[in-house]
Write a protein that holds these residues in place. Structure first.
Motif, PDB file in Angstrom:
ATOM      1  N   TYR A 151       0.833  -1.204   0.000  1.00 38.84           N
ATOM      2  CA  TYR A 151       0.000   0.000   0.000  1.00 38.84           C
ATOM      3  C   TYR A 151       0.873   1.262   0.000  1.00 38.84           C
ATOM      4  O   TYR A 151       0.569   2.247  -0.685  1.00 38.84           O
ATOM      5  N   GLY A 152       1.972   1.215   0.724  1.00 43.37           N
ATOM      6  CA  GLY A 152       2.876   2.365   0.733  1.00 43.37           C
ATOM      7  C   GLY A 152       3.449   2.657  -0.639  1.00 43.37           C
ATOM      8  O   GLY A 152       3.548   3.812  -1.058  1.00 43.37           O
ATOM      9  N   GLU A 153       3.829   1.598  -1.362  1.00 36.53           N
ATOM     10  CA  GLU A 153       4.348   1.778  -2.715  1.00 36.53           C
ATOM     11  C   GLU A 153       3.273   2.334  -3.647  1.00 36.53           C
ATOM     12  O   GLU A 153       3.569   3.139  -4.537  1.00 36.53           O
ATOM     13  N   GLN A 154       2.024   1.910  -3.437  1.00 33.15           N
ATOM     14  CA  GLN A 154       0.949   2.450  -4.261  1.00 33.15           C
ATOM     15  C   GLN A 154       0.759   3.943  -4.008  1.00 33.15           C
ATOM     16  O   GLN A 154       0.476   4.705  -4.938  1.00 33.15           O
ATOM     17  N   ARG A 155       0.932   4.369  -2.760  1.00 31.75           N
ATOM     18  CA  ARG A 155       0.852   5.812  -2.473  1.00 31.75           C
ATOM     19  C   ARG A 155       2.016   6.545  -3.147  1.00 31.75           C
ATOM     20  O   ARG A 155       1.852   7.659  -3.647  1.00 31.75           O
ATOM     21  N   GLY A 178      -3.249   5.798   6.331  1.00 31.19           N
ATOM     22  CA  GLY A 178      -3.238   4.343   6.339  1.00 31.19           C
ATOM     23  C   GLY A 178      -1.870   3.702   6.254  1.00 31.19           C
ATOM     24  O   GLY A 178      -1.782   2.479   6.102  1.00 31.19           O
ATOM     25  N   LEU A 179      -0.813   4.492   6.353  1.00 32.15           N
ATOM     26  CA  LEU A 179       0.533   3.945   6.194  1.00 32.15           C
ATOM     27  C   LEU A 179       1.168   3.609   7.540  1.00 32.15           C
ATOM     28  O   LEU A 179       0.849   4.197   8.570  1.00 32.15           O
ATOM     29  N   SER A 180       2.093   2.663   7.512  1.00 36.10           N
ATOM     30  CA  SER A 180       2.867   2.312   8.698  1.00 36.10           C
ATOM     31  C   SER A 180       3.889   3.422   8.969  1.00 36.10           C
ATOM     32  O   SER A 180       4.145   4.263   8.106  1.00 36.10           O
ATOM     33  N   ARG A 184       5.295   6.021   6.235  1.00 37.59           N
ATOM     34  CA  ARG A 184       5.137   7.471   6.387  1.00 37.59           C
ATOM     35  C   ARG A 184       6.480   8.182   6.243  1.00 37.59           C
ATOM     36  O   ARG A 184       6.565   9.255   5.648  1.00 37.59           O
ATOM     37  N   SER A 185       7.511   7.575   6.791  1.00 37.43           N
ATOM     38  CA  SER A 185       8.849   8.166   6.667  1.00 37.43           C
ATOM     39  C   SER A 185       9.283   8.242   5.202  1.00 37.43           C
ATOM     40  O   SER A 185       9.900   9.228   4.780  1.00 37.43           O
ATOM     41  N   MET A 186       8.970   7.205   4.436  1.00 34.73           N
ATOM     42  CA  MET A 186       9.321   7.202   3.021  1.00 34.73           C
ATOM     43  C   MET A 186       8.554   8.293   2.272  1.00 34.73           C
ATOM     44  O   MET A 186       9.129   9.032   1.462  1.00 34.73           O
ATOM     45  N   ILE A 187       7.243   8.428   2.536  1.00 35.10           N
ATOM     46  CA  ILE A 187       6.451   9.471   1.887  1.00 35.10           C
ATOM     47  C   ILE A 187       6.998  10.847   2.251  1.00 35.10           C
ATOM     48  O   ILE A 187       7.091  11.734   1.386  1.00 35.10           O
ATOM     49  N   ALA A 188       7.380  11.030   3.505  1.00 35.36           N
ATOM     50  CA  ALA A 188       7.945  12.312   3.923  1.00 35.36           C
ATOM     51  C   ALA A 188       9.237  12.607   3.168  1.00 35.36           C
ATOM     52  O   ALA A 188       9.478  13.742   2.732  1.00 35.36           O
ATOM     53  N   GLU A 189      10.059  11.580   2.981  1.00 37.16           N
ATOM     54  CA  GLU A 189      11.310  11.755   2.236  1.00 37.16           C
ATOM     55  C   GLU A 189      11.035  12.154   0.793  1.00 37.16           C
ATOM     56  O   GLU A 189      11.699  13.033   0.237  1.00 37.16           O
ATOM     57  N   VAL A 190      10.036  11.509   0.187  1.00 39.05           N
ATOM     58  CA  VAL A 190       9.676  11.829  -1.192  1.00 39.05           C
ATOM     59  C   VAL A 190       9.222  13.282  -1.297  1.00 39.05           C
ATOM     60  O   VAL A 190       9.678  14.032  -2.173  1.00 39.05           O
ATOM     61  N   ILE A 191       8.336  13.696  -0.420  1.00 46.34           N
ATOM     62  CA  ILE A 191       7.812  15.070  -0.471  1.00 46.34           C
ATOM     63  C   ILE A 191       8.918  16.078  -0.200  1.00 46.34           C
ATOM     64  O   ILE A 191       9.033  17.097  -0.878  1.00 46.34           O
ATOM     65  N   ARG A 192       9.745  15.779   0.794  1.00 48.16           N
ATOM     66  CA  ARG A 192      10.810  16.713   1.172  1.00 48.16           C
ATOM     67  C   ARG A 192      11.815  16.917   0.039  1.00 48.16           C
ATOM     68  O   ARG A 192      12.411  17.985  -0.086  1.00 48.16           O
ATOM     69  N   SER A 193      11.994  15.898  -0.787  1.00 48.21           N
ATOM     70  CA  SER A 193      13.008  15.978  -1.844  1.00 48.21           C
ATOM     71  C   SER A 193      12.501  16.612  -3.139  1.00 48.21           C
ATOM     72  O   SER A 193      13.275  16.801  -4.080  1.00 48.21           O
ATOM     73  N   LEU A 194      11.205  16.952  -3.198  1.00 49.08           N
ATOM     74  CA  LEU A 194      10.666  17.540  -4.424  1.00 49.08           C
ATOM     75  C   LEU A 194      11.294  18.895  -4.711  1.00 49.08           C
ATOM     76  O   LEU A 194      11.593  19.666  -3.797  1.00 49.08           O
ATOM     77  N   SER A 195      11.448  19.191  -5.979  1.00 52.97           N
ATOM     78  CA  SER A 195      12.021  20.469  -6.402  1.00 52.97           C
ATOM     79  C   SER A 195      11.162  21.628  -5.930  1.00 52.97           C
ATOM     80  O   SER A 195       9.922  21.544  -5.917  1.00 52.97           O
ATOM     81  N   ARG A 196      11.814  22.725  -5.577  1.00 50.18           N
ATOM     82  CA  ARG A 196      11.082  23.934  -5.189  1.00 50.18           C
ATOM     83  C   ARG A 196      10.432  24.605  -6.394  1.00 50.18           C
ATOM     84  O   ARG A 196       9.716  25.594  -6.229  1.00 50.18           O
ATOM     85  N   VAL A 201       0.903  21.873  -1.663  1.00 48.08           N
ATOM     86  CA  VAL A 201      -0.127  22.130  -0.658  1.00 48.08           C
ATOM     87  C   VAL A 201      -0.664  20.783  -0.226  1.00 48.08           C
ATOM     88  O   VAL A 201      -1.067  19.983  -1.066  1.00 48.08           O
ATOM     89  N   LEU A 202      -0.650  20.516   1.084  1.00 44.17           N
ATOM     90  CA  LEU A 202      -1.067  19.192   1.536  1.00 44.17           C
ATOM     91  C   LEU A 202      -2.044  19.266   2.703  1.00 44.17           C
ATOM     92  O   LEU A 202      -1.986  20.183   3.522  1.00 44.17           O
ATOM     93  N   ILE A 203      -2.948  18.276   2.721  1.00 44.28           N
ATOM     94  CA  ILE A 203      -3.789  17.990   3.873  1.00 44.28           C
ATOM     95  C   ILE A 203      -3.206  16.753   4.530  1.00 44.28           C
ATOM     96  O   ILE A 203      -2.918  15.765   3.861  1.00 44.28           O
ATOM     97  N   GLU A 204      -3.025  16.800   5.851  1.00 43.57           N
ATOM     98  CA  GLU A 204      -2.463  15.635   6.518  1.00 43.57           C
ATOM     99  C   GLU A 204      -2.878  15.641   7.991  1.00 43.57           C
ATOM    100  O   GLU A 204      -2.716  16.653   8.679  1.00 43.57           O
ATOM    101  N   HIS A 205      -3.424  14.507   8.455  1.00 39.77           N
ATOM    102  CA  HIS A 205      -3.844  14.411   9.856  1.00 39.77           C
ATOM    103  C   HIS A 205      -2.695  14.058  10.790  1.00 39.77           C
ATOM    104  O   HIS A 205      -2.796  14.273  11.998  1.00 39.77           O
ATOM    105  N   ASP A 206      -1.615  13.513  10.256  1.00 35.37           N
ATOM    106  CA  ASP A 206      -0.432  13.238  11.064  1.00 35.37           C
ATOM    107  C   ASP A 206       0.295  14.569  11.279  1.00 35.37           C
ATOM    108  O   ASP A 206       1.036  15.039  10.420  1.00 35.37           O
TER     109      ASP A 206
END
Length: 251
Positions: A151-155, A178-180, A184-196, A201-206
């Motif tokens: 599921y994480g890879e699908q996200r 819904g991620l472990s 979540r750490s992997m998704i954060a890494e992906v978002i953090r590494s995106l080009s400026r 803009v994100l919605i996030e309950h965590d």
């Protein structure tokens, strides 16, 4: 502060007597990372839908990159550079990662109308797909059937799909839902590494995840903007603690 890429002025989205979004005005500078937070029912996803074009505003104005997009349909906004992900995965599970990417890329191309088009990538498509998959940290998974992925890879694939059209603004609707913890750490890494070059803009309950990723936060409550501050200000804000984080306990 850089020039705004997104400006909302007195945006209202009403469903009969319910104002899900009630006079929201906000400005997002180009290249910023912005979180929209708030309790359930605050109007966050409805606001996202208004920005992306899934629901029309009842009143108000939405400007994106110098264009008045208030009444434009979603595909026209996508062509201007707005891309989004959804709370629930929205993929073709029986196709490969590569095929999902091709479909996303051609969705904004005249090639989608060809009855005799090839499923092979051409010289311009292949590097764009490879770059998006690499950015999402799944570059080696191109030939995997989507339903065989975690599921994480699908996200991560959803983020790759949103990147392959080379957007200038990315809307992420609960990307870590819904991620472990490791996912979540992997998704954060992906978002953090995106080009400026890409405004996010994100919605996030965590909350720890959201506040660790963004430059600025808009907190909504009952369809309205309650407060806007940098993450550290949000952590200390008593109004936010009361409506979203819970009232602080006293010794």
């Amino acid at each position: 502060m850089s020039e705004p890429i997104l400006t909302l002025t007195d945006v209202v989205v009403a469903f009969d007597a319910l104002r899900a979004v009630d006079g929201v005005s906000l400005t997002v500078p180009r290249g910023q990372r912005r979180a929209i937070i708030g309790p359930n029912g605050a109007g966050k996803t409805t606001l996202f839908n208004a920005i992306a074009g899934a629901v029309p505003p009842t009143s108000g104005k939405i400007l994106f990159d110098g264009h008045d997009v208030t009444r434009l349909p979603p595909h026209r906004r996508a062509q201007l550079g707005i891309s989004r992900t959804f709370q629930i995965t929205n993929l073709f599970p029986t196709l490969t990662v590569q095929d999902n990417m091709i479909l996303a890329l051609r969705g904004l191309s005249p090639r989608k109308f060809s009855l005799f088009g090839s499923s092979d990538t051409d010289a311009t498509e292949a590097p764009r797909i490879a770059a998006a998959l690499t950015a999402a940290r799944i570059g080696e998974r191109a030939n995997v059937i989507v339903k065989e992925m975690s599921y994480g890879e699908q996200r991560q694939l959803e983020i790759a799909i949103s990147l392959v059209t080379t957007p200038t603004m990315l809307l992420l609707d609960e990307p870590a839902a819904g991620l472990s913890p490791s996912e979540r750490s992997m998704i954060a890494e992906v978002i953090r590494s995106l080009s400026r070059d890409i405004t996010v803009v994100l919605i996030e309950h965590d909350m720890d995840l959201a506040l660790g990723l963004v430059d600025y936060v808009t907190c909504m409550f009952e369809g309205r903007v309650l407060v806007e501050q940098p993450p550290e200000g949000i952590r200390r804000n008593s109004q936010v603690q009361e409506v979203y984080l819970g009232k602080p306990r006293h010794a």
